[in-house]
Design a protein around this motif. Structure first.
Motif, mmCIF file in Angstrom:
data_model
loop_
_atom_site.group_PDB
_atom_site.id
_atom_site.type_symbol
_atom_site.label_atom_id
_atom_site.label_comp_id
_atom_site.label_asym_id
_atom_site.label_seq_id
_atom_site.Cartn_x
_atom_site.Cartn_y
_atom_site.Cartn_z
ATOM 1 N N VAL A 1 -2.491 -9.584 -3.893
ATOM 2 C CA VAL A 1 -3.527 -9.094 -2.971
ATOM 3 C C VAL A 1 -4.497 -10.239 -2.709
ATOM 4 O O VAL A 1 -5.188 -10.704 -3.627
ATOM 5 N N SER A 2 -4.555 -10.697 -1.451
ATOM 6 C CA SER A 2 -5.454 -11.800 -1.101
ATOM 7 C C SER A 2 -6.902 -11.315 -1.103
ATOM 8 O O SER A 2 -7.173 -10.110 -1.074
ATOM 9 N N GLN A 3 -7.831 -12.263 -1.133
ATOM 10 C CA GLN A 3 -9.247 -11.906 -1.125
ATOM 11 C C GLN A 3 -9.627 -11.165 0.152
ATOM 12 O O GLN A 3 -10.404 -10.207 0.127
ATOM 13 N N SER A 4 -9.061 -11.579 1.289
ATOM 14 C CA SER A 4 -9.393 -10.906 2.548
ATOM 15 C C SER A 4 -8.894 -9.466 2.555
ATOM 16 O O SER A 4 -9.562 -8.550 3.047
ATOM 17 N N THR A 5 -7.699 -9.240 1.984
ATOM 18 C CA THR A 5 -7.162 -7.873 1.883
ATOM 19 C C THR A 5 -8.022 -7.038 0.947
ATOM 20 O O THR A 5 -8.344 -5.878 1.226
ATOM 21 N N LEU A 6 -8.403 -7.637 -0.187
ATOM 22 C CA LEU A 6 -9.243 -6.935 -1.151
ATOM 23 C C LEU A 6 -10.587 -6.568 -0.525
ATOM 24 O O LEU A 6 -11.076 -5.438 -0.710
ATOM 25 N N ASP A 7 -11.176 -7.484 0.228
ATOM 26 C CA ASP A 7 -12.460 -7.207 0.880
ATOM 27 C C ASP A 7 -12.333 -6.031 1.840
ATOM 28 O O ASP A 7 -13.230 -5.178 1.918
ATOM 29 N N SER B 1 6.271 -4.593 1.280
ATOM 30 C CA SER B 1 6.639 -5.834 0.591
ATOM 31 C C SER B 1 5.510 -6.848 0.609
ATOM 32 O O SER B 1 5.558 -7.874 -0.065
ATOM 33 N N ASP B 2 4.475 -6.568 1.429
ATOM 34 C CA ASP B 2 3.306 -7.448 1.538
ATOM 35 C C ASP B 2 2.063 -6.564 1.595
ATOM 36 O O ASP B 2 2.058 -5.516 2.256
ATOM 37 N N ALA B 3 1.005 -6.970 0.881
ATOM 38 C CA ALA B 3 -0.196 -6.138 0.811
ATOM 39 C C ALA B 3 -0.784 -5.831 2.171
ATOM 40 O O ALA B 3 -1.318 -4.735 2.412
ATOM 41 N N GLU B 4 -0.701 -6.775 3.095
ATOM 42 C CA GLU B 4 -1.270 -6.575 4.437
ATOM 43 C C GLU B 4 -0.597 -5.422 5.180
ATOM 44 O O GLU B 4 -1.187 -4.825 6.090
#
Length: 288
Positions: free
Chosen positions: A253-259, A281-284
């Protein structure tokens, strides 16, 4: 001398004997036999001798056939009394002989010093013949009230009120909130018992809650604040659940997704993201 702090807790157990079993399970992790009904039992534990023995309260728990599965003797103890080292074992053995089932002794102590005293094993005489009372400590009661139904929470809080102490107003606030979740008849009965126990200041707090319905409370500033806190708690739980699913599946999970996840306020949207998190397959992809 009979006092409200002694008599009101007894009335709780008389009104709903199941409370004794619930305290034993939740406080001590007791493994109790299954039962289909719980009924008050006579407090008179007198045998054939002229000596009269009366406990504070007793409850018998019966199976579906009506046979006693176990019983609980409840003693409200406000101070140390070394005479109980002799009367408590008699209570247990006499009721056990009468009902032909296991019997436990539950001591509700109103201060920590008395609780420490009540926990001491009572050596009856023969090796291994030792009575170990189950003792409810007053400080543990306040933490228990959020765990059960409204009625059980109110009962725990009234037991806490019987202990007195500096937490009276905090107890009154919690009582007021939970009382308003009950039926009107239960609400009035439990409030009447609580008002006999609380300080004048705490009674004023409780009376303010009793003057409004539950819906009116929710619309009040205090109710709105509490409701907002509950909503925040639910949303936080949804977010943590979503992130755990992604983590368990090894998805970064990238920071932008988490935000983006952290700022969402729509619970339905979070539910949809949670469902998608199981297959993406990808958090986005949860946002698609």
């Amino acid at each position: 001398m009979v006092t409200h702090s002694h008599e009101v807790p007894i009335r709780l157990f008389q009104a709903r004997p199941e409370l004794a079993a619930e305290l034993l399970v939740k406080t001590f992790g007791a493994a109790l036999p299954a039962y289909a009904s719980a009924l008050p039992e006579s407090e008179a534990l007198t045998n054939n001798d002229p000596l009269e023995l009366n406990c504070d309260n007793a409850a018998v728990f019966r199976d579906e056939a009506g046979v006693p599965a176990f019983a609980v003797i409840i003693e409200v103890q406000r101070r140390q009394d070394n005479r109980k080292q002799f009367s408590w074992p008699m209570y247990v053995t006499i009721l056990r002989a009468r009902l032909k089932c296991p019997v436990r002794l539950l001591a509700i102590c109103t201060d920590s010093v008395t609780a420490d005293w009540a926990r001491r094993p009572i050596e009856v005489g023969p090796p291994g013949f030792t009575l170990l009372p189950d003792v409810v400590h007053p400080e543990g009661l306040l933490e228990m009230d959020e765990q059960g139904s409204a009625k059980e929470a109110v009962e725990i809080l009234i037991l806490k009120a019987a202990c007195g102490g500096p937490q009276a107003e905090q107890v009154a606030h919690r009582l007021g909130r939970r009382l308003n979740e009950l039926s009107e008849s239960d609400r009035q009965q439990y409030a009447g018992w609580a008002l006999q126990l609380l300080s004048d200041e705490a009674c004023t707090v409780l009376e303010e809650y009793m003057s409004m319905t539950y819906q009116e409370y929710l619309e009040s500033p205090a109710g709105k604040l509490e409701l907002k806190g509950e909503v925040r708690g639910v949303r936080r739980g949804q977010i943590e659940g979503l992130l755990k699913v992604l983590q368990a599946r090894g998805i970064e999970v990238s920071q932008s997704t988490l935000d983006r996840i952290e700022v969402v306020s729509d619970e339905d949207e979070l539910d949809r993201w949670f469902v998608r998190a199981v297959t993406v397959s990808d958090a986005e992809e949860i946002f698609d």
